[in-house]
Design an enzyme around this catalytic site. Structure first.
Site, PDB file in Angstrom:
ATOM      1  N   ASN A   1      18.599   7.188 -11.766  1.00 15.07           N
ATOM      2  CA  ASN A   1      17.891   8.319 -11.403  1.00 15.07           C
ATOM      3  C   ASN A   1      16.546   8.618 -12.091  1.00 15.07           C
ATOM      4  OD1 ASN A   1      17.324  10.379 -10.083  1.00 15.07           O
ATOM      5  ND2 ASN A   1      18.790  11.756 -11.330  1.00 15.07           N
ATOM      6  N   TRP A   2      16.057   7.557 -10.642  1.00 16.86           N
ATOM      7  CA  TRP A   2      14.420   7.708 -11.209  1.00 16.86           C
ATOM      8  C   TRP A   2      13.809   9.135 -10.591  1.00 16.86           C
ATOM      9  CZ3 TRP A   2      11.999   2.998  -8.491  1.00 16.86           C
ATOM     10  CH2 TRP A   2      12.599   1.835  -9.388  1.00 16.86           C
ATOM     11  N   LYS A   3      14.822   9.948 -10.087  1.00 15.55           N
ATOM     12  CA  LYS A   3      14.331  11.751  -9.691  1.00 15.55           C
ATOM     13  C   LYS A   3      12.711  11.198  -9.442  1.00 15.55           C
ATOM     14  CE  LYS A   3      16.174  12.699 -14.304  1.00 15.55           C
ATOM     15  NZ  LYS A   3      16.745  13.791 -15.090  1.00 15.55           N
TER      16      LYS A   3
ATOM     17  N   HIS B   1      23.418  17.012  -8.767  1.00 12.95           N
ATOM     18  CA  HIS B   1      22.582  16.743  -9.326  1.00 12.95           C
ATOM     19  C   HIS B   1      22.282  18.085  -9.746  1.00 12.95           C
ATOM     20  CE1 HIS B   1      19.482  15.295 -13.246  1.00 12.95           C
ATOM     21  NE2 HIS B   1      20.184  14.480 -12.590  1.00 12.95           N
TER      22      HIS B   1
ATOM     23  N   GLU C   1      19.418  19.100 -10.949  1.00 10.13           N
ATOM     24  CA  GLU C   1      17.820  19.799 -10.822  1.00 10.13           C
ATOM     25  C   GLU C   1      18.456  20.178  -9.560  1.00 10.13           C
ATOM     26  OE1 GLU C   1      16.311  15.854 -12.159  1.00 10.13           O
ATOM     27  OE2 GLU C   1      16.538  16.132 -14.096  1.00 10.13           O
TER      28      GLU C   1
ATOM     29  N   GLU D   1      27.024  15.077 -16.169  1.00 11.20           N
ATOM     30  CA  GLU D   1      25.932  15.417 -17.125  1.00 11.20           C
ATOM     31  C   GLU D   1      25.557  16.032 -18.069  1.00 11.20           C
ATOM     32  OE1 GLU D   1      23.068  11.944 -15.524  1.00 11.20           O
ATOM     33  OE2 GLU D   1      22.864  14.155 -14.242  1.00 11.20           O
TER      34      GLU D   1
ATOM     35  N   GLY E   1      17.444  14.921 -20.838  1.00  9.77           N
ATOM     36  CA  GLY E   1      15.504  14.873 -20.807  1.00  9.77           C
ATOM     37  C   GLY E   1      15.883  15.359 -22.424  1.00  9.77           C
TER      38      GLY E   1
ATOM     39  N   SER F   1      20.009  11.890 -21.729  1.00  9.92           N
ATOM     40  CA  SER F   1      19.357  10.863 -22.252  1.00  9.92           C
ATOM     41  C   SER F   1      20.075   9.865 -23.120  1.00  9.92           C
ATOM     42  CB  SER F   1      19.207  11.815 -24.050  1.00  9.92           C
ATOM     43  OG  SER F   1      18.277  13.120 -23.608  1.00  9.92           O
TER      44      SER F   1
ATOM     45  N   GLY G   1      18.471   8.510 -16.401  1.00  5.55           N
ATOM     46  CA  GLY G   1      17.299   9.155 -16.345  1.00  5.55           C
ATOM     47  C   GLY G   1      15.828   8.690 -17.212  1.00  5.55           C
ATOM     48  N   GLY G   2      15.319   8.837 -17.758  1.00  6.87           N
ATOM     49  CA  GLY G   2      14.124   8.457 -18.458  1.00  6.87           C
ATOM     50  C   GLY G   2      14.569   7.493 -18.628  1.00  6.87           C
TER      51      GLY G   2
HETATM   52  P1  13P Z   1      18.047  11.284 -18.944  1.00 11.95           P
HETATM   53  O1  13P Z   1      19.041  10.549 -19.275  1.00 11.95           O
HETATM   54  O2  13P Z   1      16.491  11.331 -18.767  1.00 11.95           O
HETATM   55  O3  13P Z   1      18.182  12.700 -19.505  1.00 11.95           O
HETATM   56  O4  13P Z   1      18.038  11.991 -17.029  1.00 11.95           O
HETATM   57  C1  13P Z   1      19.853  12.096 -17.253  1.00 11.95           C
HETATM   58  C2  13P Z   1      19.665  12.403 -15.252  1.00 11.95           C
HETATM   59  O5  13P Z   1      20.135  13.394 -15.117  1.00 11.95           O
HETATM   60  C3  13P Z   1      20.340  11.493 -14.765  1.00 11.95           C
HETATM   61  O6  13P Z   1      20.821  12.030 -13.956  1.00 11.95           O
END
Ligand code: 13P
Length: 254
Positions: free
Chosen positions: A10-12, A96, A98, A168, A174, A213, A234-235
């Site tokens: 997930n590149w956000k 998600h 966020e 999640e 993050g 993470s 994510g990251g």
């Molecule tokens: P991180 O891997 O950066 O913690 O993000 C997880 C995430 O929100 C994937 O959707």
């Protein structure tokens, strides 16, 4: 039950179209020989069409990060399932944390989004998870029960195996703090039991991912848990080398 692992990045709100294209050219050779794992990338809306085109025939599937539940209408700034289907994306991330936290996404909207995605032929990745306060207050199961039951309330029974759920925990997103394999397994087994409560026959076919993470190191210990069927990353998914290493960690033992 053998469930094919899924590892999705997930590149956000990261990467322009040019950066996305460059990344995919770096990723494809790194995952071309990986068998037994489905790989997904969730870029911005603008990169969907270019990446669908540049991954065609590869093992990488493209997912959107959100969609509106209506097919069309006066919803400025939104994108619908038919619009995603037109560009041939494979699926869509829904709910998600966020989106829930910053954009007011509700369980009620998700109860409409999940069946809308399924009806359009898109694979939903439904995200659920508790905050740190909820975990500390012993409210993790209550939160998960509410989120899973609400979001799946109107999904057709026979389509439940097509839904992917991503657990999640918000305290792990993050933050660099990964749930321990035991914590992730416990929560994910609980989510599977919730699905089994209503769909006893289907629950063993539903894939449930862990997200929060995830890094290459540690991914192997998480995927070794019996109920963890892959990752939403994510990251670490922003770097093709790290993401490919996570994909490789999810390859089932021969
Ligand atoms: P991180 O891997 O950066 O913690 O993000 C997880 C995430 O929100 C994937 O959707």
């Amino acid at each position: 039950m053998n469930r094919t692992p899924l590892v999705a990045g997930n590149w956000k709100m990261h990467k322009t179209i040019a950066e996305a294209e460059e990344y995919i050219q770096a990723l494809l050779p790194r995952v071309s020989d990986v068998d037994g794992v489905e790989v997904g990338i969730c870029p911005s809306y603008l990169s969907l069409q270019p990446l669908v085109d540049s991954t065609r025939g590869s093992r990488v599937a493209i997912y959107a990060q959100n969609m509106h539940e209506a097919e069309h209408g006066a919803y400025t700034g939104e994108v619908s399932a038919p619009m995603l289907v037109e560009v041939d994306v494979h699926g869509v991330v829904l709910g998600h944390s966020e989106r829930r936290q910053y954009f007011g996404e509700t369980d009620r909207a998700l109860a409409a989004k999940v069946p809308a995605a399924l009806a359009a032929g898109l694979q939903p990745i439904l995200c659920v998870g508790e905050t740190e306060d909820e975990r500390e207050a012993g409210d993790t199961e209550r939160k998960l029960r509410h989120q899973v039951q609400e979001a799946l309330a109107r999904a057709p029974d026979d389509r439940i195996p097509d839904v992917v759920i991503a657990y999640e925990p918000i305290w792990a997103i993050g933050t660099g703090i990964v749930a321990t394999p035991d914590q992730a397994q416990e929560a994910i087994a609980f989510v599977r039991a919730l699905v089994a409560g209503r769909w006893p026959e289907q629950s063993e076919r539903v894939r449930i991912l862990y997200g929060g993470s995830v890094k290459p190191e540690g991914a192997g210990d998480l995927i070794a848990q019996p109920d963890i069927d892959g990752f939403l990353v994510g990251g670490a998914s922003l770097d093709p080398e790290a993401f490919a290493a996570i994909v490789r960690a999810a390859v089932p033992a021969p």
